[in-house]
Design a protein around this motif. Structure first.
Motif, PDB file in Angstrom:
ATOM      1  N   ILE A  24       0.840  -1.537  -0.167  1.00 50.22           N
ATOM      2  CA  ILE A  24      -0.179  -0.267  -0.153  1.00 50.22           C
ATOM      3  C   ILE A  24       0.883   1.301  -0.276  1.00 50.22           C
ATOM      4  O   ILE A  24       0.666   2.195  -0.955  1.00 50.22           O
ATOM      5  N   THR A  25       1.912   1.056   0.942  1.00 45.35           N
ATOM      6  CA  THR A  25       2.639   2.804   1.344  1.00 45.35           C
ATOM      7  C   THR A  25       3.888   2.261  -0.138  1.00 45.35           C
ATOM      8  O   THR A  25       3.324   3.598  -0.820  1.00 45.35           O
ATOM      9  N   ARG A  26       3.982   1.963  -0.860  1.00 47.27           N
ATOM     10  CA  ARG A  26       4.666   1.760  -1.905  1.00 47.27           C
ATOM     11  C   ARG A  26       3.726   2.105  -3.341  1.00 47.27           C
ATOM     12  O   ARG A  26       4.163   2.873  -4.211  1.00 47.27           O
ATOM     13  N   ALA A  27       2.409   2.139  -3.201  1.00 48.40           N
ATOM     14  CA  ALA A  27       1.673   2.341  -4.546  1.00 48.40           C
ATOM     15  C   ALA A  27       1.405   3.887  -4.233  1.00 48.40           C
ATOM     16  O   ALA A  27       1.034   4.518  -5.028  1.00 48.40           O
ATOM     17  N   ARG A  29       3.037   5.581  -2.466  1.00 51.53           N
ATOM     18  CA  ARG A  29       4.375   6.706  -3.245  1.00 51.53           C
ATOM     19  C   ARG A  29       4.703   6.566  -4.956  1.00 51.53           C
ATOM     20  O   ARG A  29       5.130   8.202  -4.951  1.00 51.53           O
ATOM     21  N   ASP A  30       3.879   5.553  -5.593  1.00 50.43           N
ATOM     22  CA  ASP A  30       4.003   5.776  -6.598  1.00 50.43           C
ATOM     23  C   ASP A  30       3.327   6.753  -7.684  1.00 50.43           C
ATOM     24  O   ASP A  30       3.357   6.975  -8.964  1.00 50.43           O
ATOM     25  N   VAL A  31       2.121   7.073  -6.827  1.00 50.03           N
ATOM     26  CA  VAL A  31       1.518   7.891  -7.473  1.00 50.03           C
ATOM     27  C   VAL A  31       2.100   9.701  -6.751  1.00 50.03           C
ATOM     28  O   VAL A  31       0.513  10.258  -6.926  1.00 50.03           O
ATOM     29  N   ASP A  32       2.585   9.889  -6.004  1.00 43.36           N
ATOM     30  CA  ASP A  32       3.294  10.508  -5.475  1.00 43.36           C
ATOM     31  C   ASP A  32       2.431  11.607  -4.355  1.00 43.36           C
ATOM     32  O   ASP A  32       2.356  12.739  -4.387  1.00 43.36           O
ATOM     33  N   VAL A  33       1.878  10.812  -3.624  1.00 45.82           N
ATOM     34  CA  VAL A  33       1.696  11.565  -3.050  1.00 45.82           C
ATOM     35  C   VAL A  33       2.504  12.105  -1.431  1.00 45.82           C
ATOM     36  O   VAL A  33       2.175  12.149  -0.529  1.00 45.82           O
ATOM     37  N   HIS A  34       3.226  10.844  -2.037  1.00 48.10           N
ATOM     38  CA  HIS A  34       4.668  11.920  -0.485  1.00 48.10           C
ATOM     39  C   HIS A  34       5.243  12.892  -1.097  1.00 48.10           C
ATOM     40  O   HIS A  34       5.919  13.341  -0.484  1.00 48.10           O
ATOM     41  N   ASP A  35       5.357  13.837  -2.044  1.00 52.21           N
ATOM     42  CA  ASP A  35       5.805  14.477  -3.223  1.00 52.21           C
ATOM     43  C   ASP A  35       5.909  15.808  -2.778  1.00 52.21           C
ATOM     44  O   ASP A  35       4.715  15.909  -3.446  1.00 52.21           O
ATOM     45  N   GLN A  38       4.346  17.705  -6.311  1.00 53.59           N
ATOM     46  CA  GLN A  38       3.650  16.766  -6.881  1.00 53.59           C
ATOM     47  C   GLN A  38       1.776  17.717  -7.021  1.00 53.59           C
ATOM     48  O   GLN A  38       1.449  17.717  -5.950  1.00 53.59           O
ATOM     49  N   LYS A  39       1.009  16.900  -7.135  1.00 55.23           N
ATOM     50  CA  LYS A  39      -0.679  17.256  -7.338  1.00 55.23           C
ATOM     51  C   LYS A  39      -0.781  16.836  -6.590  1.00 55.23           C
ATOM     52  O   LYS A  39      -1.568  17.422  -5.651  1.00 55.23           O
ATOM     53  N   HIS A  40      -0.746  15.215  -6.302  1.00 54.81           N
ATOM     54  CA  HIS A  40      -1.706  14.963  -4.705  1.00 54.81           C
ATOM     55  C   HIS A  40      -0.969  15.213  -3.511  1.00 54.81           C
ATOM     56  O   HIS A  40      -1.408  15.515  -2.252  1.00 54.81           O
ATOM     57  N   GLY A  41       0.422  14.604  -3.488  1.00 53.10           N
ATOM     58  CA  GLY A  41       1.522  15.413  -2.530  1.00 53.10           C
ATOM     59  C   GLY A  41       0.911  17.336  -1.634  1.00 53.10           C
ATOM     60  O   GLY A  41       1.596  17.075  -0.623  1.00 53.10           O
ATOM     61  N   ALA A  42       0.752  18.094  -2.691  1.00 51.26           N
ATOM     62  CA  ALA A  42       0.511  18.851  -2.002  1.00 51.26           C
ATOM     63  C   ALA A  42      -0.532  18.808  -0.351  1.00 51.26           C
ATOM     64  O   ALA A  42      -0.540  19.898  -0.023  1.00 51.26           O
ATOM     65  N   ARG A  43      -1.220  18.342  -1.267  1.00 54.62           N
ATOM     66  CA  ARG A  43      -2.417  17.917   0.200  1.00 54.62           C
ATOM     67  C   ARG A  43      -2.876  16.727   0.973  1.00 54.62           C
ATOM     68  O   ARG A  43      -2.692  17.313   1.827  1.00 54.62           O
ATOM     69  N   PHE A  44      -1.464  15.477   0.343  1.00 58.10           N
ATOM     70  CA  PHE A  44      -0.765  14.326   1.625  1.00 58.10           C
ATOM     71  C   PHE A  44      -0.164  13.725   2.034  1.00 58.10           C
ATOM     72  O   PHE A  44       0.097  13.093   2.267  1.00 58.10           O
ATOM     73  N   ALA A  45       0.960  14.896   2.316  1.00 54.89           N
ATOM     74  CA  ALA A  45       2.215  14.591   1.774  1.00 54.89           C
ATOM     75  C   ALA A  45       2.263  14.386   3.760  1.00 54.89           C
ATOM     76  O   ALA A  45       3.131  13.178   3.706  1.00 54.89           O
ATOM     77  N   ARG A  46       1.916  14.703   4.325  1.00 50.87           N
ATOM     78  CA  ARG A  46       2.207  14.798   5.774  1.00 50.87           C
ATOM     79  C   ARG A  46       1.241  13.591   6.082  1.00 50.87           C
ATOM     80  O   ARG A  46       1.694  12.480   7.300  1.00 50.87           O
ATOM     81  N   ALA A  47       0.051  13.882   5.784  1.00 52.51           N
ATOM     82  CA  ALA A  47      -0.747  11.839   6.209  1.00 52.51           C
ATOM     83  C   ALA A  47       0.143  11.394   5.765  1.00 52.51           C
ATOM     84  O   ALA A  47       0.314   9.564   6.425  1.00 52.51           O
ATOM     85  N   SER A 195      -5.244   0.714  -6.030  1.00 54.34           N
ATOM     86  CA  SER A 195      -5.561  -0.734  -6.997  1.00 54.34           C
ATOM     87  C   SER A 195      -5.276  -0.560  -8.260  1.00 54.34           C
ATOM     88  O   SER A 195      -4.775  -2.329  -7.996  1.00 54.34           O
ATOM     89  N   ASP A 196      -4.889  -0.059  -9.069  1.00 56.61           N
ATOM     90  CA  ASP A 196      -4.201  -0.442 -10.540  1.00 56.61           C
ATOM     91  C   ASP A 196      -3.427  -0.429  -9.915  1.00 56.61           C
ATOM     92  O   ASP A 196      -2.421  -1.346 -11.121  1.00 56.61           O
ATOM     93  N   ARG A 197      -1.806   0.134  -8.671  1.00 56.12           N
ATOM     94  CA  ARG A 197      -1.046  -0.371  -8.814  1.00 56.12           C
ATOM     95  C   ARG A 197      -0.524  -1.444  -8.062  1.00 56.12           C
ATOM     96  O   ARG A 197       0.189  -2.227  -8.261  1.00 56.12           O
ATOM     97  N   LEU A 198      -1.227  -1.483  -7.506  1.00 60.84           N
ATOM     98  CA  LEU A 198      -1.234  -2.884  -6.384  1.00 60.84           C
ATOM     99  C   LEU A 198      -1.475  -3.770  -7.031  1.00 60.84           C
ATOM    100  O   LEU A 198      -0.758  -5.106  -7.465  1.00 60.84           O
ATOM    101  N   ASP A 199      -2.601  -4.144  -8.244  1.00 60.93           N
ATOM    102  CA  ASP A 199      -3.108  -5.084  -9.572  1.00 60.93           C
ATOM    103  C   ASP A 199      -1.207  -5.343 -10.356  1.00 60.93           C
ATOM    104  O   ASP A 199      -1.356  -6.478 -10.837  1.00 60.93           O
TER     105      ASP A 199
END
Length: 240
Positions: A24-27, A29-35, A38-47, A195-199
């Motif tokens: 889950i963590t790697r998925a 990270r692969d969609v950039d929530v840690h950065d 990036q688009k998603h990361g601006a909102r979710f990096a701390r979470a 989900s796509d990444r996990l697949d």
């Protein structure tokens, strides 16, 4: 892995639970929530950082490590006084000083200043009471969550990005301790991407190298496999 509207669920031993959290963590990270750039990361990096800290690790145990992290994560947030680094007795002392100043200003017919100091005095008293209450609640929480609630309910995590819970399974089949670990991504778009990444991992990964504290390069060499490259992030899960 079972996927439903409530999230991604696995049943298995501790290694299975740890691997599920890492996938889950790697998925994520692969969609950039840690950065944050990036688009998603601006909102979710701390979470994401909070989730990465809480998720179960190979060297941890449920009753000790995950229990403690669950209690910490659920703890009452700091109030204004605590954020200012002030103990309740310090605020009470300051409140008394402000009240004394207020009386002095009344005697000097400076009603406006007296009222201001009186209001500040009340604020300090309220802040002291708030700090004391939060400290007391945390002491209760720590006992309740670690010694009572985790005996009755799953070990859980919840923030803006991820909701998750772990519980021990009553069906162990004689194979040692068994667990159920369910993780939900709270944003629908991100959940679909995860989900796509996990697949993809299911289709492409033959073996998942679970993150451990010690260096596994020697073990990899003995098995005849090339040691995986070290990732440039906190997650050391790699794939073969």
């Amino acid at each position: 892995m079972e996927e439903s509207i409530s999230g991604f669920k696995v049943r298995g031993d501790w290694g299975d639970i740890v691997e599920h959290g890492e996938r889950i963590t790697r998925a994520l990270r692969d969609v950039d929530v840690h950065d944050p750039d990036q688009k998603h990361g601006a909102r979710f990096a701390r979470a994401f950082e909070e989730w990465d800290e809480w998720r179960p690790k190979a060297h941890e145990t449920l009753d000790s490590d995950v229990s403690e992290k669950t209690a910490d994560q659920a703890s009452v947030e700091e109030g204004k006084g605590e954020k200012a680094g002030k103990e309740p007795d310090e605020d009470i002392k300051t409140a008394g000083e402000k009240l004394s100043e207020s009386y002095e200003q009344l005697e000097e017919d400076d009603a406006e200043a007296a009222v201001d100091n009186w209001k500040e005095s009340i604020d300090y008293v309220a802040r002291a009471a708030d700090s004391a209450s939060r400290k007391a609640l945390r002491r209760v929480e720590d006992t309740v969550y670690q010694n009572v609630m985790t005996q009755l309910a799953p070990y859980y995590f919840d923030n803006e990005l991820v909701s998750a819970n772990i519980q021990q399974s009553t069906r162990n089949g004689g194979n040692g301790e068994q667990f159920v670990f369910e993780v939900n991504v709270n944003d629908d778009v991100l959940k679909e991407n995860v989900s796509d990444r996990l697949d993809d991992y299911e289709d492409e990964v033959d073996r998942w190298h679970v993150e451990v504290e010690k260096d596994t390069d020697a073990a990899e060499a003995i098995e005849g496999a090339e040691p995986p490259p070290e990732p440039d992030d906190n997650s050391r899960s790699t794939t073969n």
